[in-house]
Design a protein around this motif. Structure first.
Motif, PDB file in Angstrom:
ATOM      1  N   THR B  61       8.220 -11.314  -3.109  1.00  4.59           N
ATOM      2  CA  THR B  61       9.223 -10.760  -3.994  1.00  4.59           C
ATOM      3  C   THR B  61       8.305  -9.176  -4.550  1.00  4.59           C
ATOM      4  O   THR B  61       9.214  -8.922  -5.444  1.00  4.59           O
ATOM      5  CB  THR B  61      10.028 -11.659  -5.121  1.00  4.59           C
ATOM      6  OG1 THR B  61       7.889 -12.167  -5.269  1.00  4.59           O
ATOM      7  CG2 THR B  61      10.256 -13.017  -4.528  1.00  4.59           C
ATOM      8  N   ILE B  62       7.118  -9.653  -4.320  1.00  4.23           N
ATOM      9  CA  ILE B  62       6.414  -8.393  -5.455  1.00  4.23           C
ATOM     10  C   ILE B  62       7.008  -6.808  -4.687  1.00  4.23           C
ATOM     11  O   ILE B  62       6.853  -6.407  -4.021  1.00  4.23           O
ATOM     12  CB  ILE B  62       5.174  -8.362  -5.518  1.00  4.23           C
ATOM     13  CG1 ILE B  62       4.262 -10.505  -5.686  1.00  4.23           C
ATOM     14  CG2 ILE B  62       4.172  -7.586  -5.864  1.00  4.23           C
ATOM     15  CD1 ILE B  62       3.476 -10.309  -5.642  1.00  4.23           C
ATOM     16  N   ARG B  63       7.231  -5.981  -5.567  1.00  2.00           N
ATOM     17  CA  ARG B  63       7.480  -4.078  -4.819  1.00  2.00           C
ATOM     18  C   ARG B  63       7.655  -3.834  -6.329  1.00  2.00           C
ATOM     19  O   ARG B  63       6.567  -3.540  -6.993  1.00  2.00           O
ATOM     20  CB  ARG B  63       9.454  -5.064  -5.008  1.00  2.00           C
ATOM     21  CG  ARG B  63       9.730  -5.180  -6.511  1.00  2.00           C
ATOM     22  CD  ARG B  63      11.703  -5.116  -5.107  1.00  2.00           C
ATOM     23  NE  ARG B  63      12.287  -5.953  -6.332  1.00  2.00           N
ATOM     24  CZ  ARG B  63      12.449  -7.137  -6.592  1.00  2.00           C
ATOM     25  NH1 ARG B  63      11.689  -8.037  -6.882  1.00  2.00           N
ATOM     26  NH2 ARG B  63      13.338  -7.515  -8.022  1.00  2.00           N
ATOM     27  N   ASP B  64       7.300  -2.732  -5.344  1.00  2.00           N
ATOM     28  CA  ASP B  64       7.753  -1.004  -6.401  1.00  2.00           C
ATOM     29  C   ASP B  64       5.841  -0.810  -7.092  1.00  2.00           C
ATOM     30  O   ASP B  64       4.980  -1.011  -5.470  1.00  2.00           O
ATOM     31  CB  ASP B  64       8.864  -1.225  -7.286  1.00  2.00           C
ATOM     32  CG  ASP B  64       8.632   0.196  -8.172  1.00  2.00           C
ATOM     33  OD1 ASP B  64       9.759   0.774  -7.269  1.00  2.00           O
ATOM     34  OD2 ASP B  64       8.484   0.300  -9.146  1.00  2.00           O
ATOM     35  N   THR B  65       5.741  -0.837  -7.577  1.00  2.00           N
ATOM     36  CA  THR B  65       4.289  -0.165  -8.365  1.00  2.00           C
ATOM     37  C   THR B  65       2.965  -1.411  -7.965  1.00  2.00           C
ATOM     38  O   THR B  65       2.148  -1.359  -7.330  1.00  2.00           O
ATOM     39  CB  THR B  65       4.297   0.015  -9.985  1.00  2.00           C
ATOM     40  OG1 THR B  65       6.222   0.435 -10.366  1.00  2.00           O
ATOM     41  CG2 THR B  65       2.875   1.261  -9.708  1.00  2.00           C
ATOM     42  N   GLU B  66       4.157  -2.715  -8.942  1.00  2.00           N
ATOM     43  CA  GLU B  66       3.087  -3.849  -7.978  1.00  2.00           C
ATOM     44  C   GLU B  66       2.316  -4.006  -6.469  1.00  2.00           C
ATOM     45  O   GLU B  66       1.592  -5.145  -6.116  1.00  2.00           O
ATOM     46  CB  GLU B  66       3.648  -5.352  -8.591  1.00  2.00           C
ATOM     47  CG  GLU B  66       3.300  -5.151 -10.179  1.00  2.00           C
ATOM     48  CD  GLU B  66       4.094  -6.045 -10.647  1.00  2.00           C
ATOM     49  OE1 GLU B  66       3.556  -7.352 -10.172  1.00  2.00           O
ATOM     50  OE2 GLU B  66       4.842  -6.097 -11.400  1.00  2.00           O
ATOM     51  N   ALA B  67       3.565  -3.439  -5.789  1.00  2.00           N
ATOM     52  CA  ALA B  67       3.592  -3.549  -4.119  1.00  2.00           C
ATOM     53  C   ALA B  67       2.670  -2.639  -3.658  1.00  2.00           C
ATOM     54  O   ALA B  67       1.464  -3.205  -3.476  1.00  2.00           O
ATOM     55  CB  ALA B  67       4.843  -3.574  -3.385  1.00  2.00           C
ATOM     56  N   ASP B  68       2.259  -1.620  -4.542  1.00  2.00           N
ATOM     57  CA  ASP B  68       0.986   0.113  -4.049  1.00  2.00           C
ATOM     58  C   ASP B  68      -0.098  -1.233  -4.134  1.00  2.00           C
ATOM     59  O   ASP B  68      -1.280  -0.909  -3.112  1.00  2.00           O
ATOM     60  CB  ASP B  68       1.741   0.202  -4.904  1.00  2.00           C
ATOM     61  CG  ASP B  68       2.928   1.472  -4.166  1.00  2.00           C
ATOM     62  OD1 ASP B  68       2.773   1.229  -3.752  1.00  2.00           O
ATOM     63  OD2 ASP B  68       3.097   1.907  -5.436  1.00  2.00           O
ATOM     64  N   GLU B  71      -0.591  -3.522  -1.759  1.00  2.00           N
ATOM     65  CA  GLU B  71      -1.489  -2.754  -0.422  1.00  2.00           C
ATOM     66  C   GLU B  71      -2.880  -1.819  -0.447  1.00  2.00           C
ATOM     67  O   GLU B  71      -3.830  -2.150   0.212  1.00  2.00           O
ATOM     68  CB  GLU B  71       0.137  -1.822   0.285  1.00  2.00           C
ATOM     69  CG  GLU B  71       0.879  -2.682   0.511  1.00  2.00           C
ATOM     70  CD  GLU B  71       2.155  -1.772   1.115  1.00  2.00           C
ATOM     71  OE1 GLU B  71       1.871  -1.567   2.031  1.00  2.00           O
ATOM     72  OE2 GLU B  71       2.493  -1.521   0.469  1.00  2.00           O
ATOM     73  N   GLY B  89       8.373  -6.205   0.465  1.00  2.00           N
ATOM     74  CA  GLY B  89       8.530  -6.219  -0.763  1.00  2.00           C
ATOM     75  C   GLY B  89      10.445  -6.688  -0.789  1.00  2.00           C
ATOM     76  O   GLY B  89      11.294  -5.533  -1.336  1.00  2.00           O
ATOM     77  N   ALA B 306       4.730  -5.763 -18.381  1.00  2.00           N
ATOM     78  CA  ALA B 306       5.294  -4.846 -17.721  1.00  2.00           C
ATOM     79  C   ALA B 306       6.637  -3.967 -18.892  1.00  2.00           C
ATOM     80  O   ALA B 306       7.390  -2.606 -18.021  1.00  2.00           O
ATOM     81  CB  ALA B 306       5.429  -4.897 -16.178  1.00  2.00           C
TER      82      ALA B 306
END
Lengths: 323, 448
Positions: B61-68, B71, B89, B306
């Motif tokens: 479910t983690i997406r956007d900045t947090e996904a970056d 990675e 995500g 956030a």
């Protein structure tokens, strides 16, 4: 399609002349009055206000969007292009970069519109003008398939694609499980399958309303089915095809569910709708981006709709009026 | 005929463009890692090597900045081992994972934000038990409680990944200084402070529980947090596991205690309106009035950091910060409500297990923490690697020996309750339903 039957009655003039004060005519006169125009303009404005508010919001700074309503813009006008900048050219690998997803959306949408139209045109011609046994039953079966909701077919179709079919150890269809850009093909396939019943229904009605004399004359001159299809039927049903193209285009462009399941969420194959859903961040903390994202994703459908609009109105009547 | 020809030409053109685009996309997707796998840098990843050229897919479910940041955190691992991690995500993950698993298209690994959801796949036999190595690594790095949340039926499935602390009250250090308020350390001090602020003519608390389909979840966090304080961890566990009914008087007592703040017209809902405005205020906006000094207290998890607009300083001497939601009886330890993700595996290929093992290690926790906005209950996580003050405070609370941590109850309950009737029941409760009726309704919805 039944609603347009009324419109057909308005076009046919003879019965109306016989009784000038018919209900249809009275309604028509009332709708042409000034009050009616004002009311319809009011409704149009009322309907546009939310979109207009979204549009204003997309130019407001993040903090303003999150704490005040868009109407405060008029007392405290502050404009910024930050939202558009972030959405279109955001630097992080998963924020912004709507541009590359825009391309994915096009790659998904164009074949997903062309395939069903091509298949449906052939199928409807066969169902409308070729004589073979069980033709009507086949048409009813296809027509009935429209009742099956898309959501019901998602899991079976995904299973078909990723694990194949085998009955009692005999493999009828090998597992495919597309990866990376191959997933586009799975999306095309899914959209084509889901669009066909309605596409065939629409084009069949348009084709069967063509006068049979035309086909007979062509056949007397020695034309084959292929020639009749290409030289006579296709040019005559262009409005219907255009209408279908608009329907299908808007549906595929706005689709999130099918894309989520078959295209996945990677930058390689996901369309813009999937990206838009991720833009707001894990806990919706960046939802101000959605305002500008919505307008970016709106551009193409708007162009398509405006450029094909005249077909759209004409196409609405296909299948409802004979002759 | 001319029309037709033009149409056909356009068709050919469009198809050609389409094909060209597909081709271009295909070319750009080939990446190569050129890290030297025997270099000193890669020495730390020696144990994970030997799976060059493989790919592991992860769905979360983690997406956007947090996904970056995620990675980025495993990039070195990826370069040194040659295992490509295909991360995806999505906000729809909780619903879509079921479709994908049923459709035979399950990801290799999934980060489950709820143990309840993970258990569903354990029950259907789709999830693979964690291999011995992962089990050993997790046992080394996580407390018994956390291992318990990642287990089902005595078997260990998912190693925990990130964590967050939910027992926080957000406030503005500036306002506190100006008005001379002191940070409350006991429940009575908290109520005393609320009364003091209310007496000065402004409402002290603000809250928002609207969250689309999940409307009501922030209210369930309130109840869980107070359940832990009002009744203690043992009753809390009985409640979560349905060993006591949902409408037990003990639960009602905790809900009423929450009501003494949430349903008190004198206390809520600062800058938004009356009690009922809590149900229509979005969770994202719920605490923002603190910045304008219109609201003083807002109970929300560490991840609320956030939500503050860019440029807000989140620190003890900044614009906003949070203090620990005080205990009712401090002598019984420090009750803390926590949540987090668990790494479940749908495949048992060696490269998948290597990634699983790495994610459970202290190395990964530190590598991720260095990049900012990350908290983990991993015992190997060095507090000095944690970047933000609020995250540091969270890690300190998690590592405090007097802490009695309990996992978010609604995430452990069956989905029909934890992600359904509990949310709805609490929304009704805010909207005026009395405690008994609301709890009876939730109890009736518990799957038999």
């Amino acid at each position: 399609m039944t609603a347009t039957a009324g419109a057909g009655a308005i076009i046919a003039p003879e019965p109306l002349q016989a009784q000038p004060d018919s209900a249809v005519k009275r309604v028509r006169r009332k709708l042409n009055s000034r009050t009616a125009s004002i009311v319809s303009i009011l409704i149009a404005i009322l309907w546009t206000i939310p979109t207009f508010g979204l549009f204003i919001s997309s130019f407001r700074p993040e903090n303003d969007i999150k704490t005040t309503g868009w109407w405060t813009f008029f007392s405290n006008p502050q404009l910024t292009l930050d939202n558009y900048n972030e959405v279109l050219f955001g630097t992080s690998s998963s924020s912004g970069q709507l541009a590359s997803y825009f391309v994915n959306s096009l790659v998904i949408t164009i074949p997903s519109v062309l395939f069903p139209i091509a298949f449906a045109a052939f199928a409807s011609y066969a169902l409308a003008w070729m004589r073979f046994r069980g033709r009507d039953w086949l048409y009813i079966l296809i027509f009935a398939l429209q009742i099956v909701p898309l959501q019901m077919a998602l899991v079976p179709l995904l299973k078909l694609i990723s694990t194949g079919v085998s009955i009692g150890g005999l493999t009828l269809l090998p597992a495919w499980a597309p990866q990376g850009v191959d997933r586009f093909m799975a999306v095309w396939l899914a959209h084509t399958c889901f669009a066909l019943p309605f596409a065939i229904f629409l084009l069949h009605n348009a084709m069967s309303s063509l006068p049979g004399d035309l086909m007979e004359a062509a056949r007397v001159d020695g034309a084959t089915h292929a020639m009749i299809f290409r030289n006579i039927v296709l040019p005559l049903i262009t409005p219907a095809i255009a209408a279908l193209a608009i329907f299908q285009f808007l549906w595929v462009w706005n689709d999130l569910l099918v894309a989520l399941i078959f295209a996945g969420g990677n930058a390689e194959s996901a369309p813009m709708t999937v990206r838009l859903a991720q833009l707001a961040g894990t806990r919706g903390n960046e939802w101000q981006r959605l305002t500008s994202g919505a307008f970016v994703s709106m551009i193409i459908p708007l162009i398509v709709f405006l450029s094909l609009q005249r077909y759209f109105v004409r196409g609405l009547l296909t299948g409802s009026v004979k002759g | 005929m001319a029309v037709l020809l033009r149409g056909r030409r356009a068709l050919v053109l469009v198809s050609a463009v389409g094909l060209a685009l597909v081709g271009a996309a295909g070319c750009s997707s080939g990446t190569s890692s050129n890290a030297n796998k025997d270099s000193a840098e890669c020495a730390a990843f020696k144990q994970y090597q030997g799976h060059d050229g493989t790919t592991v897919s992860i769905y979360a479910t983690i997406r956007d900045t947090e996904a970056d940041l995620l990675e980025q955190a495993w990039k070195k691992f990826s370069d040194c081992t040659g295992i490509k991690i295909a991360y995806e995500g999505s906000g729809e993950m909780e619903a879509q994972i079921q479709v994908r698993v049923d459709g035979g298209n399950a990801p290799d690994l999934a980060f489950f934000p709820q143990p309840g959801l993970m258990n569903r796949f354990v029950k259907s036999g789709k999830l693979k038990p964690a291999p011995e190595k992962v089990k050993a690594e997790a046992a080394k790095n996580w407390s018994k409680d956390w291992i318990g949340y990642g287990s089902s039926g005595g078997k260990f499935y998912g190693a925990p990944l990130g964590s967050n602390v939910k027992s926080f009250v957000w406030y503005s250090p500036k306002t506190f200084k100006e008005k001379g308020y002191k940070i409350p350390t006991t429940w009575d001090e908290l109520i005393g402070l609320s009364n003091q602020i209310a007496a000065s003519g402004t409402k002290p608390w603000c809250a928002g529980i609207e969250s689309g389909e999940a409307t009501g979840w922030p209210a369930t966090d309130w109840i869980e947090d107070i359940m832990l304080r009002d009744q203690g961890p043992d009753v809390y566990d009985q409640w979560v596991n349905h060993q006591i009914p949902f409408n037990d008087p003990k639960v009602a007592s905790a809900v009423d205690r929450a009501g003494s703040i949430l349903k008190n017209e004198k206390f809520v809902n600062a800058s938004f309106g009356g009690v009922k405005s809590i149900a229509t205020t979005s969770f994202q906006e719920g605490g923002l009035p603190i910045l304008q000094g219109k609201c003083t207290l807002h109970r929300q998890a560490s991840f609320y950091a956030a939500q503050w607009p860019k440029g807000t300083k989140v620190a003890e001497d900044g614009d906003v910060y949070a203090f620990y939601f005080p205990a009712v009886d401090a002598s019984k330890g420090k009750p803390v409500l926590v949540a987090g993700e668990f790494v479940g595996a749908f495949a048992d290929r060696p490269e998948v297990q290597a990634v699983q093992e790495y994610l459970a290690s202290a190395d990964f926790a530190n590598s991720r923490a260095k990049l900012g906005s990350w908290v983990s209950a991993n015992k190997g996580l060095d507090v000095n690697n944690v970047q933000n003050p609020i995250d540091k405070l969270s890690v300190q609370i998690l590592n405090d020996p007097s802490t009695v941590a309990r996992f978010d109850g609604s995430d452990q309950m069956p989905a029909a309750v934890g992600a359904g009737s509990f949310w709805k029941g609490m929304t009704d409760w805010i909207n005026g339903t009395d405690t008994k009726t609301a709890l009876d309704k939730i109890e009736a919805s518990w799957p038999k």
